[in-house]
Design an enzyme around this catalytic site. Sequence first.
Site, short mmCIF file in Angstrom:
data_model
loop_
_atom_site.label_atom_id
_atom_site.label_comp_id
_atom_site.label_asym_id
_atom_site.label_seq_id
_atom_site.Cartn_x
_atom_site.Cartn_y
_atom_site.Cartn_z
N GLY A 57 0.83 -1.20 0.00
CA GLY A 57 0.00 0.00 0.00
C GLY A 57 0.86 1.24 0.00
N GLY A 59 0.52 5.91 -0.26
CA GLY A 59 -0.30 7.11 -0.39
C GLY A 59 0.55 8.31 -0.05
N GLY A 60 -0.13 9.42 0.29
CA GLY A 60 0.60 10.63 0.61
C GLY A 60 1.46 10.49 1.85
N GLY A 62 3.30 7.86 2.64
CA GLY A 62 4.48 7.03 2.40
C GLY A 62 4.08 5.68 1.87
CB VAL A 64 1.89 -0.07 3.95
CG1 VAL A 64 1.73 -1.19 4.97
CG2 VAL A 64 1.25 1.21 4.46
CE LYS A 78 0.42 5.15 7.62
NZ LYS A 78 -0.90 5.45 8.26
CG ASP A 177 -8.97 9.48 4.66
OD1 ASP A 177 -9.84 9.73 3.79
OD2 ASP A 177 -7.82 9.12 4.36
#
Length: 372
Positions: A57, A59-60, A62, A64, A78, A177
């Site tokens: 995974g 995203g913004g 970083g 995972v 993470k 979120d």
Amino acid sequence: MAVLAYRYHQFHKEKNDIFVDVAGEDDRKFSLGQLRRFSWRELQLATDNFSENNIIGQGGFGKVYKGILSDNMKVAVKRLADYYSPGGEAAFQREIQLISVAVHKNLLRLIGFCTTSSERILVYPYMQNLSVAYRLRELKPGEKGLDWPTRKNIAFGAAHGLEYLHEHCNPKIIHRDLKAANILLDDNFEPVLGDFGLAKHVDTKFTHVTTQVRGTMGHIAPEYISTGKSSEKTDVFGYGITLLELVTGQRAIDLSRLEEEEEVLLLDHIKKLLSENRLDDIVDGNLKTYDRKEVETIVQVALLCTNSSPEGRPKMTEVVKMLQGIGLAEKWAKWEQLEDAMKQDLSLMSRQYIWAEDSCTDQEAIQLSKAR
């Protein structure tokens, strides 16, 4: 609770102060409550030196990575990017602070963390079945999707997790979120809410938190966008959109719908289909069998949760009951009445606009037809 020395930033200030020492890499392991501190070397070995092949995974925040510890325990590691920016450091602190305090079977458990002079890393249990979003839309050939009983269980589990954050944490916590990508699935497809990087405490003396708008478009409540005020009711809105994702398998925003209709937002698309009594067209085509009555219940709860007015949205305690059918009929009847009234008002405004436009056109024609 143990107190750890933290060089620059204070995590939490309630009855006990919690600090974390970021003086540099430390190979010792110790606990903060049930949290474990990992050394950089441990996590480097666990993830095969943070191999791109182990990314599960990103995203913004970083990336995972899937990892295997020396005791063969599988973990999700993470690794925060740009932690040294104000937002990155705050997200790291917030996630440790909140997720270590909130303990519930439907919330992701934080195992531990690692801090060095250049790294901020969080370690969680590895979720074998990844996220709801993955199971809905990103499956590889031969992988198992989500049948209807599993989707219904996810709806209930996510509701219980949010109810705990809102009603049983003091001060209450808002996630900010909530979406299918942030609901993870364990070995038994039990749901847990994850990614608390945007979460906030809400003092019970205040009804909302004013902040910079954060979250994922399509899941963000309208009042949060317009005013910057987030509350537990913004979480309820995000939960409602997530229910629609579960039923349809679709994204909250889908530009491809522009080819056939005007509704880019999943919420508007569902309302349109429901107004045309096309409930079966709402259901994900990958679902071979489903309980039509249960689908109807979840869609109704979703639309009540996504009321344009935060005051009109239920609390998560009410949502849990409505998913069981308790009190849903009365609230749904009221929602339909309000929707009908809104449509009538819009229709009247539209007719008045057309009449006014025609009148202006006629006046212009009369003026042009006068003798010059």
